[in-house]
Design an enzyme around this catalytic site. Structure first.
Site, mmCIF file in Angstrom:
data_model
loop_
_atom_site.group_PDB
_atom_site.id
_atom_site.type_symbol
_atom_site.label_atom_id
_atom_site.label_comp_id
_atom_site.label_asym_id
_atom_site.label_seq_id
_atom_site.Cartn_x
_atom_site.Cartn_y
_atom_site.Cartn_z
ATOM 1 N N ASN B 385 45.863 38.324 33.005
ATOM 2 C CA ASN B 385 45.854 38.009 34.306
ATOM 3 C C ASN B 385 45.046 38.988 35.063
ATOM 4 O O ASN B 385 44.088 38.864 35.452
ATOM 5 C CB ASN B 385 47.050 37.650 34.490
ATOM 6 C CG ASN B 385 47.166 36.957 36.105
ATOM 7 O OD1 ASN B 385 46.184 36.905 36.784
ATOM 8 N ND2 ASN B 385 48.240 36.159 36.281
ATOM 9 N N ASP B 386 45.943 40.400 35.355
ATOM 10 C CA ASP B 386 45.536 41.274 36.095
ATOM 11 C C ASP B 386 44.201 42.013 35.656
ATOM 12 O O ASP B 386 43.531 42.095 36.567
ATOM 13 C CB ASP B 386 46.604 42.348 36.024
ATOM 14 C CG ASP B 386 47.852 41.761 36.775
ATOM 15 O OD1 ASP B 386 47.730 40.737 37.658
ATOM 16 O OD2 ASP B 386 48.813 42.054 36.347
ATOM 17 N N VAL B 387 44.070 42.092 34.375
ATOM 18 C CA VAL B 387 43.023 42.701 33.789
ATOM 19 C C VAL B 387 41.526 41.915 34.241
ATOM 20 O O VAL B 387 40.463 42.435 33.992
ATOM 21 C CB VAL B 387 42.769 43.134 32.539
ATOM 22 C CG1 VAL B 387 44.068 44.257 32.230
ATOM 23 C CG2 VAL B 387 43.133 41.873 31.759
#
Lengths: 102, 459
Positions: B385-387
């Site tokens: 997600n964040d990456v």
């Protein structure tokens, strides 16, 4: 100030060793591919278990009637060897997965 | 000191250096670990048998029992734990090392407190050992999911005051040459508390950095105890770990484009920051099914898989490898894009995928894969997600702004597999999911991928 100068001249050899060891540590790790960061951290963690040597020295020098030292030393040896054995085995398990493919 | 013992310590030190060096290359890593392990074994055996003390037999018996208990437990924990639990395990073992150092300091305070140098090394061993002990245990509990981030009001101020108080207190004991055990217990207690307070506010996404830092501290604690005993192998080994761990910490921070002080004092990964960021995006998401995704993948010529923590949680590393092989057989060019901090630890994804025999050259690091995304037909994001959050590029108010990411939005199509629309570990919405080119494949990574594989087999 005088004490500091005295401390440095008394421990000059020690300072050389410490500084050189710091540089070796830095040089060894620089430029390692990020793939290996986790195993490397785990391997370094196993090495920090070298503190077990100190725990063993404490146990070896403790007098048989010094129950406090014996008891704490006993726990220190357990914790130290846990760090060593666990650390190396975990690292080995991680690296097992990097075996040659195809 | 016995000359044979000194020579063995020298050999061990060389083994540590060579072992660490070899750990830095994929081909030699396994052997490197073995070499440092053998070195450590040598040092332990030599310490027990080659000394000049008069040792009562009861001490030998106790040492034997302790070694046996610790080795058996350590071996079993290390062998039993699942691959996904590795990061917290490293932290746990690291905590044990710190605990050992603090106990040594505690015992030796009674024996060696004649001169100021010795007292100050003992005090330092107790403080650092205690901080790593409780700090690592907290890190372990947080990664384990059994503990959430807790932020006391003004925690930065409180923590800084405690560390200053610890140093002042330690200095007081050294200066007045106090042999009062109560003071030491008080110092011990305060250090243990500091370890807890230091780690507790730090967000889960930053845990790897903290573990690496604590690891480095354990090395320093070992080195300090080494100075106390005038023991070279402890000193050099400890310093090696200390400096290597510190550099590794900085490398990890760099990979996230954050500074170490930002990680420790910035407390990110939840709380108010995340709340501010939620709700900015919005719009509609496009759901897709396994069969639609399978068709898309089947007719693509280049597919990039982006694995994340969700893959590890679902234990889907074998299924994803099956998917990759199936697509390759159908003539699709498949590779994996590895973000340096995907998962909970740098290299986490590599370890996980290597477990299911994914070829090493299929794993491509961020800087090399990013230019390839514009030519990629389909990107399959599994549990990451964040990456892949474009907010890192275009939303200066986002807590992850400036973090290098995988530019998957440049690909022609993106399929995102997630369990739900929940935000990622950093607690930030991801506008990628609302992108026109993105289709969402909801479901647990393992079952969703299994379905995909089955659909592909039928084509």
């Amino acid at each position: 100030m005088n004490e500091l100068v005295e401390f440095i001249s008394n421990n000059l050899q020690l300072l050389y060793i410490l500084i050189l060891a710091i540089f070796i540590g830095v040089e060894l790790i620089k430029n390692v591919p990020s793939v290996l960061h986790t195993p490397l951290m785990s391997g370094a963690n196993a090495l920090s278990g070298v503190v077990i040597v100190g725990a063993l020295l404490v146990m070896l020098q403790a007098k048989p009637d010094d129950f406090l030292s014996l008891g704490l030393g006993f726990v220190a040896v357990i914790l130290g060897i846990l760090n060593v054995v666990g650390g190396f085995v975990v690292t080995d398990r991680m690296l097992q997965m990097f075996k040659k493919k195809k | 000191m016995n000359i044979t013992l000194s020579i063995i310590y020298l050999i061990t030190t060389i083994a540590f250096v060579i072992g660490l060096k070899m750990l830095g290359h994929p081909q030699t890593a396994k052997k490197g670990n073995l070499i440092s392990g053998v070195g450590m074994g040598l040092a332990i055996v030599a310490t027990i048998f080659l000394h000049d003390f008069e040792v009562p037999s009861i001490n030998y018996i106790l040492i034997g029992i302790a070694l046996l208990i610790g080795s058996v437990i350590g071996y079993f924990i290390a062998m039993k734990v699942a691959m996904t639990k590795m990061p917290e395990l490293v932290s746990l073992f690291n905590g044990f090392g710190g605990g050992s150092a603090l106990l040594i300091g505690l015992i030796e305070f009674g024996n060696f407190s004649e001169d100021a140098t010795q007292t100050s090394t003992i005090i330092a061993a107790i403080i650092i050992g205690s901080i790593t002990f409780t700090g690592s245990l907290i890190a372990w509990a947080k990664l384990n999911g059994s503990m959430k981030d807790i932020r006391l009001p003004k925690y930065n101020l409180i923590n800084n005051l405690i560390i200053l108080a610890l140093i002042a207190f330690g200095a007081y004991i050294v200066m007045y040459d106090s042999t009062n055990l109560m003071l030491i217990y008080l110092l011990l207690f305060a250090s243990l508390v500091y370890g807890v307070l230091f780690v507790i506010p730090i967000g889960g996404a930053d845990m790897p950095v903290v573990i690496s830092l604590l690891n480095s501290l354990t090395g320093i604690a070992a080195a300090i105890t080494g100075i106390l005993f005038g023991n070279m192998v402890m000193m050099v080994g400890g310093i090696l770990v200390g400096s290597a761990g510190l550099i590794l910490t900085f490398i990890m921070c760099n990979a996230m484009n954050r500074s170490l002080s930002n990680v420790i004092f910035g407390a990110f990964g939840g709380g108010d920051v995340a709340i501010a960021a939620v709700g900015k995006t919005g719009g509609t998401i496009k759901k897709t099914t396994a069969s639609d995704s399978a068709i898309m993948l089947n007719y693509a010529s280049k597919v990039v898989i982006v694995p994340g923590y969700g893959l590890a949680v679902a234990q889907a590393q074998h299924v994803i490898h099956e998917l990759e092989e199936l697509l390759t057989k159908k003539g699709v060019d498949v590779s994996y894009a590895i973000h340096p901090v995907a998962g909970r630890m740098p290299g986490h994804m590599n370890v996980l995928l290597a477990e299911s025999n994914v070829a090493y050259d299929k794993l491509i690091e961020m800087d090399n894969i990013n230019p390839q995304f514009p030519n990629t037909d389909v990107v399959l994001v599994v549990g990451a997600n964040d990456v892949v959050n474009p907010a890192a590029h275009n939303d200066p108010s986002s807590p992850i702004y400036g973090m290098p990411i995988l530019d998957v939005e440049n690909a022609k199509h993106i399929i995102v597999n997630k369990r739900s629309m929940n935000a990622g570990y950093a607690g930030i919405e991801n506008e990628l999911f609302f992108n026109q080119k993105t289709s969402m494949l909801f479901g647990d990574a393992k079952s969703a991928l299994t379905e995909l594989v089955n659909e592909l087999k039928n084509m």
